[in-house]
Design an enzyme around this catalytic site. Structure first.
Site, PDB file in Angstrom:
ATOM      1  N   ILE A  43       1.069  -1.139  -0.063  1.00 28.94           N
ATOM      2  CA  ILE A  43       0.006  -0.069  -0.079  1.00 28.94           C
ATOM      3  C   ILE A  43       0.955   1.199   0.082  1.00 28.94           C
ATOM      4  CG2 ILE A  43      -0.201   0.075   2.541  1.00 28.94           C
ATOM      5  CD1 ILE A  43      -3.278   0.752   1.971  1.00 28.94           C
ATOM      6  N   GLY A  81       2.802  -8.965   3.556  1.00 29.89           N
ATOM      7  CA  GLY A  81       1.949  -7.576   3.873  1.00 29.89           C
ATOM      8  C   GLY A  81       1.233  -7.538   5.069  1.00 29.89           C
ATOM      9  N   VAL A  83      -0.406  -5.068   8.784  1.00 30.07           N
ATOM     10  CA  VAL A  83       0.002  -4.303  10.032  1.00 30.07           C
ATOM     11  C   VAL A  83       1.005  -5.426  10.685  1.00 30.07           C
ATOM     12  CG1 VAL A  83      -0.616  -3.456  12.138  1.00 30.07           C
ATOM     13  CG2 VAL A  83      -2.113  -3.115  10.063  1.00 30.07           C
ATOM     14  N   TYR A 145      -2.842  -8.330  17.254  1.00 31.83           N
ATOM     15  CA  TYR A 145      -1.996  -8.628  16.177  1.00 31.83           C
ATOM     16  C   TYR A 145      -1.613 -10.172  16.018  1.00 31.83           C
ATOM     17  CZ  TYR A 145       2.813  -9.183  13.906  1.00 31.83           C
ATOM     18  OH  TYR A 145       3.716  -9.570  13.082  1.00 31.83           O
TER      19      TYR A 145
HETATM   20  P1  NAI Z   1       6.636  -3.721   7.935  1.00 32.70           P
HETATM   21  O1  NAI Z   1       5.551  -3.202   8.802  1.00 32.70           O
HETATM   22  O2  NAI Z   1       7.942  -3.074   7.709  1.00 32.70           O
HETATM   23  O3  NAI Z   1       6.026  -4.016   6.401  1.00 32.70           O
HETATM   24  C1  NAI Z   1       4.784  -4.629   6.155  1.00 32.70           C
HETATM   25  C2  NAI Z   1       4.313  -3.803   5.173  1.00 32.70           C
HETATM   26  O4  NAI Z   1       2.899  -3.906   4.762  1.00 32.70           O
HETATM   27  C3  NAI Z   1       4.453  -2.467   5.205  1.00 32.70           C
HETATM   28  O5  NAI Z   1       5.267  -1.847   3.844  1.00 32.70           O
HETATM   29  C4  NAI Z   1       3.011  -1.805   4.972  1.00 32.70           C
HETATM   30  O6  NAI Z   1       2.831  -0.587   3.958  1.00 32.70           O
HETATM   31  C5  NAI Z   1       2.403  -3.002   4.176  1.00 32.70           C
HETATM   32  N1  NAI Z   1       0.919  -2.986   4.451  1.00 32.70           N
HETATM   33  C6  NAI Z   1       0.361  -2.740   5.764  1.00 32.70           C
HETATM   34  N2  NAI Z   1      -1.006  -2.532   5.660  1.00 32.70           N
HETATM   35  C7  NAI Z   1      -1.191  -2.856   4.357  1.00 32.70           C
HETATM   36  C8  NAI Z   1      -2.402  -2.762   3.659  1.00 32.70           C
HETATM   37  N3  NAI Z   1      -3.707  -2.744   4.085  1.00 32.70           N
HETATM   38  N4  NAI Z   1      -2.338  -3.266   2.207  1.00 32.70           N
HETATM   39  C9  NAI Z   1      -0.872  -3.526   1.687  1.00 32.70           C
HETATM   40  N5  NAI Z   1       0.094  -3.345   2.224  1.00 32.70           N
HETATM   41  C10 NAI Z   1      -0.235  -3.005   3.593  1.00 32.70           C
HETATM   42  O7  NAI Z   1       6.645  -5.226   8.682  1.00 32.70           O
HETATM   43  P2  NAI Z   1       8.217  -6.127   8.454  1.00 32.70           P
HETATM   44  O8  NAI Z   1       9.084  -6.179   9.676  1.00 32.70           O
HETATM   45  O9  NAI Z   1       8.757  -5.883   7.159  1.00 32.70           O
HETATM   46  O10 NAI Z   1       7.140  -7.686   8.462  1.00 32.70           O
HETATM   47  C11 NAI Z   1       6.856  -8.280   6.977  1.00 32.70           C
HETATM   48  C12 NAI Z   1       5.905  -9.102   7.738  1.00 32.70           C
HETATM   49  O11 NAI Z   1       6.328 -10.337   8.421  1.00 32.70           O
HETATM   50  C13 NAI Z   1       4.733  -8.680   8.418  1.00 32.70           C
HETATM   51  O12 NAI Z   1       3.703  -9.480   8.083  1.00 32.70           O
HETATM   52  C14 NAI Z   1       4.887  -9.115   9.853  1.00 32.70           C
HETATM   53  O13 NAI Z   1       3.766  -9.276  10.440  1.00 32.70           O
HETATM   54  C15 NAI Z   1       5.850 -10.318   9.673  1.00 32.70           C
HETATM   55  N6  NAI Z   1       6.637 -10.427  10.689  1.00 32.70           N
HETATM   56  C16 NAI Z   1       7.738  -9.941  10.901  1.00 32.70           C
HETATM   57  C17 NAI Z   1       8.784 -10.226  11.851  1.00 32.70           C
HETATM   58  C18 NAI Z   1       9.986  -9.277  12.150  1.00 32.70           C
HETATM   59  O14 NAI Z   1      10.711  -9.608  12.840  1.00 32.70           O
HETATM   60  N7  NAI Z   1      10.403  -8.401  11.052  1.00 32.70           N
HETATM   61  C19 NAI Z   1       8.470 -11.087  12.858  1.00 32.70           C
HETATM   62  C20 NAI Z   1       7.294 -11.696  12.632  1.00 32.70           C
HETATM   63  C21 NAI Z   1       6.370 -11.409  11.603  1.00 32.70           C
HETATM   64  C1  15L Z   2       6.695  -9.120  15.006  1.00 37.56           C
HETATM   65  O1  15L Z   2       5.887 -10.142  14.692  1.00 37.56           O
HETATM   66  C2  15L Z   2       6.919  -7.806  14.334  1.00 37.56           C
HETATM   67  O2  15L Z   2       6.287  -7.587  13.273  1.00 37.56           O
HETATM   68  C3  15L Z   2       8.283  -7.413  14.436  1.00 37.56           C
HETATM   69  O3  15L Z   2       8.145  -5.997  14.235  1.00 37.56           O
HETATM   70  C4  15L Z   2       8.788  -7.804  15.945  1.00 37.56           C
HETATM   71  O4  15L Z   2       8.327  -7.049  17.101  1.00 37.56           O
HETATM   72  C5  15L Z   2       8.944  -9.183  16.125  1.00 37.56           C
HETATM   73  O5  15L Z   2       7.605  -9.628  15.944  1.00 37.56           O
HETATM   74  C6  15L Z   2       9.243  -9.508  17.755  1.00 37.56           C
HETATM   75  O6  15L Z   2       8.686 -10.392  18.393  1.00 37.56           O
HETATM   76  O7  15L Z   2      10.391  -9.045  17.882  1.00 37.56           O
END
Ligand code: NAI
Ligand code: 15L
Length: 274
Positions: A43, A81, A83, A145
């Site tokens: 988005i 993608g 929240v 979440y």
């Molecule tokens: P992030 O928040 O940086 O990326 C998520 C992306 O989803 C953002 O670019 C955002 O614009 C997009 N997004 C949000 N609402 C949207 C919508 N309605 N339509 C289209 N796009 C939308 O998070 P990150 O760290 O890159 O994580 C990516 C995925 O991995 C997420 O689903 C997150 O829940 C999951 N995750 C990440 C972890 C981490 O340690 N980075 C840990 C556990 C899960």
């Molecule tokens: C998640 O699920 C979140 O997307 C990331 O931002 C971190 O908070 C991670 O978990 C974590 O538990 O460290």
């Protein structure tokens, strides 16, 4: 994917949602060997396509028709993608709950047979850090979440049983360039290990719906992946190399959830409406 016996044939077109996010920006590069073309969607705005191996298609996951168009011509989906932290329920509902439904419905309509779902440790966040749990442990979501990720896993299970669409739900720990705090010494997942795990999740045959924990080879282990042994995932990196730096931070107070629960601070986020 160093320990597989055959080199997998890349997918023709792989959809990566969340491509403008923290992980999406990394995966945009590292998933390249897995597909001839990566369709990048978010988005939020992102860098334009850098060559014929990329397509950029903005999309709001809460828009069913837009997600259906997004999935046209796609062979596999890496669904990152949504929240990614605790937020009011209404925000989670649109992006994560409606969003994951739209992804699976579009997969069904377009004959897409494999999804990688970015689930989270927050599905099981209220388990204590003293426990070691496998994929069959009761879910104990720690947040709206975490609940949305639990729902996503159930959606994956249903779409496999009902329609044969296979999913690997990766319960990612903490995937950042390095562990940011003491809790992440146990939950950290390097980008290299994440990329390897996604490759295995894309190319291992007959995964049905597999749940796998995403953590590197860290010293302290909370998660047992024996139920995902068929993926052959053996992480290469470890948070140990960051221990001195992380332990220079002040220790947690004894009642800090970051010291007690696997989900850490998410266990005390909210409420938002009071
Ligand atoms: P992030 O928040 O940086 O990326 C998520 C992306 O989803 C953002 O670019 C955002 O614009 C997009 N997004 C949000 N609402 C949207 C919508 N309605 N339509 C289209 N796009 C939308 O998070 P990150 O760290 O890159 O994580 C990516 C995925 O991995 C997420 O689903 C997150 O829940 C999951 N995750 C990440 C972890 C981490 O340690 N980075 C840990 C556990 C899960
Ligand atoms: C998640 O699920 C979140 O997307 C990331 O931002 C971190 O908070 C991670 O978990 C974590 O538990 O460290």
């Amino acid at each position: 994917m160093t320990s597989t016996t055959t080199t997998p044939t890349p997918f023709n077109r792989l959809l990566l949602t969340g491509a403008a996010g923290g992980l999406g920006k990394v995966l945009r590069e590292t998933l390249r060997p897995y597909a001839t073309v990566i369709r990048l969607s978010d988005i939020a705005s992102m860098e334009p396509a850098t060559g014929p191996h990329e397509e950029v298609m903005p999309c709001d996951l809460s828009d069913k028709a837009a997600v259906h168009s997004l999935c046209e011509g796609v062979d596999a989906i890496a669904h990152f993608g949504g929240v990614s932290v605790e937020r009011p329920f209404e925000e989670i509902l649109e992006a994560n709950i409606r969003g994951v439904f739209h992804i699976y419905e579009a997969a069904r309509k377009h004959g897409i047979k494999r999804v990688i779902f970015a689930s989270s440790n927050h599905v099981i966040g209220f388990h204590k850090q003293t426990e070691t749990i496998d994929a069959n442990a009761p879910r104990r979501p720690d947040s709206y979440y975490g609940l949305s990720k639990s729902y996503g896993e159930d959606m994956a299970s249903f779409y496999f049983d009902r329609y044969g669409i296979e999913t690997v739900s990766i319960r990612i720990g903490s995937s950042f360039p390095e562990p940011l705090n003491r809790r992440m010494m146990a939950t950290w997942l390097s980008y290299r290990d994440l990329t390897d795990l996604i490759g295995r999740s894309l190319f291992t045959p007959n995964v049905g719906h597999t749940v796998v924990y995403g953590a590197s080879a860290n010293r302290d282990v909370w998660w047992d992946n024996h139920m995902a042994a068929h993926l052959g995932f053996t992480p290469k990196d470890t948070s140990e190399v960051f221990r001195d730096k992380v332990e220079a931070q002040p220790p947690y107070a004894p009642n800090d959830p970051a010291l007690i629960y696997q989900g850490g601070a998410f266990c005390e986020a909210g409420p938002f409406d009071d």
